[in-house]
Design an enzyme around this catalytic site. Sequence first.
Site, PDB file in Angstrom:
ATOM      1  N   THR A   8      31.837   5.489  27.397  1.00 15.45           N
ATOM      2  CA  THR A   8      33.048   6.221  27.030  1.00 15.45           C
ATOM      3  C   THR A   8      34.284   5.401  27.348  1.00 15.45           C
ATOM      4  OG1 THR A   8      31.916   8.321  27.446  1.00 15.45           O
ATOM      5  CG2 THR A   8      34.313   8.373  27.352  1.00 15.45           C
ATOM      6  N   CYS A  28      29.768   7.594  41.638  1.00 10.80           N
ATOM      7  CA  CYS A  28      29.798   6.294  40.964  1.00 10.80           C
ATOM      8  C   CYS A  28      29.521   5.151  41.926  1.00 10.80           C
ATOM      9  CB  CYS A  28      31.140   6.093  40.266  1.00 10.80           C
ATOM     10  SG  CYS A  28      32.563   6.190  41.382  1.00 10.80           S
ATOM     11  N   GLU A  80      37.775   3.392  35.643  1.00 14.43           N
ATOM     12  CA  GLU A  80      36.806   3.341  36.748  1.00 14.43           C
ATOM     13  C   GLU A  80      35.504   3.875  36.194  1.00 14.43           C
ATOM     14  OE1 GLU A  80      34.267   4.324  39.153  1.00 14.43           O
ATOM     15  OE2 GLU A  80      35.601   5.868  39.964  1.00 14.43           O
TER      16      GLU A  80
END
Length: 499
Positions: free
Chosen positions: A254, A306, A272
């Site tokens: 994305t 993440c 990020e």
Amino acid sequence: MTEPHVAVLSQVQQFLDRQHGLYIDGRPGPAQSEKRLAIFDPATGQEIASTADANEADVDNAVMSAWRAFVSRRWAGRLPAERERILLRFADLVEQHSEELAQLETLEQGKSIAISRAFEVGCTLNWMRYTAGLTTKIAGKTLDLSIPLPQGARYQAWTRKEPVGVVAGIVPWNFPLMIGMWKVMPALAAGCSIVIKPSETTPLTMLRVAELASEAGIPDGVFNVVTGSGAVCGAALTSHPHVAKISFTGSTATGKGIARTAADHLTRVTLELGGKNPAIVLKDADPQWVIEGLMTGSFLNQGQVCAASSRIYIEAPLFDTLVSGFEQAVKSLQVGPGMSPVAQINPLVSRAHCDKVCSFLDDAQAQQAELIRGSNGPAGEGYYVAPTLVVNPDAKLRLTREEVFGPVVNLVRVADGEEALQLANDTEYGLTASVWTQNLSQALEYSDRLQAGTVWVNSHTLIDANLPFGGMKQSGTGRDFGPDWLDGWCETKSVCVRY
């Protein structure tokens, strides 16, 4: 025995029962779109609320509200000390409503109420107050020039930092409040206006926080929230010609699409993105530190982080000891709803994500990988995946290279540190890494050679408002946090005066 649950506050239930629209120009209101998005409790799979599914016209209304607020200078034109006071008042209101926000976060996202209280609210407050303080620290420089013409002329020059304009903040579903405020606060501290699009899965806390922002005194139009799908709402926001900067946290795929869209308007962008983060455990490491640190670093928020350590490379002399220790730790984890104060592993955020994580494990099992699993959680309810260790997985397996984003960790035996370094860096990602050793020289060497934006020694997944954070390679571009954080939300203007 029935597992204890935290009682839902009456104000939380009242908020869930609302007919949620959008938050534009300082007030909640209906969307032009008549479509709705259901919000589900991951612990039960039951619908608990719904929000508007904004269309292109709704997004345009929000961006133009932010644009009018910016060009009128109703926020950027205020004294820095006044903006700082309002932002600190905003933080105080978030603190006053901390239990309400923590419960909303757990009910829509699934995470432990303890994590919602400590991280989503507690850490968010630290970031809010840190960033509010930067408002009065924005500074340019005076510069000496060597312009030779016309002969005898003298010059004085300086730079100044000015807010970039309207910011689009795209927020993921794993830490909706905390990461949302990582976008809101620097934008407001710099004097920008912002339009936030939370994930369609977890939009509730951002809608509530926007109300608190208005109560704190942030002017109408400066902080707007649109809810909707990425395909329609997100695409309209990131492609809007009045958006000057995009701050996105989410998947690499994305993020690449957003970067391509941003290129059409030369929109500034901070990304990020994903990570497949390694931890290298050298043979002199303290086993207790390793197990305690990497259980948190790997399984915090069910691995939906993440920065999580999902690949652990262990030198051979310690391998069997640590596999045994990790197995004992994983099998001792209590699995249950986020509103249970004793559950340590909670449901994943959605049925779709649960199915995706399970597909990685099904693939590994079909290839006869060695899996060590903990508890499966409540039968027939919610989106649970058992915390899982994958021992020495084949390099061809998807879960060895792709980001799983779930409670799944690879334990890999290596002959020595050089092999561990080679394997750790053999990835398209470069967000975080850690090295575990009691040897200072090795700690410094490995921290230099690991290809990651953040490297920890004897810890993992610990971040601070004063420490810059961001990724190398396909884990992103730009940095958040730190004393220079606001530079990414400002333009640098040069002024030159002849006298």
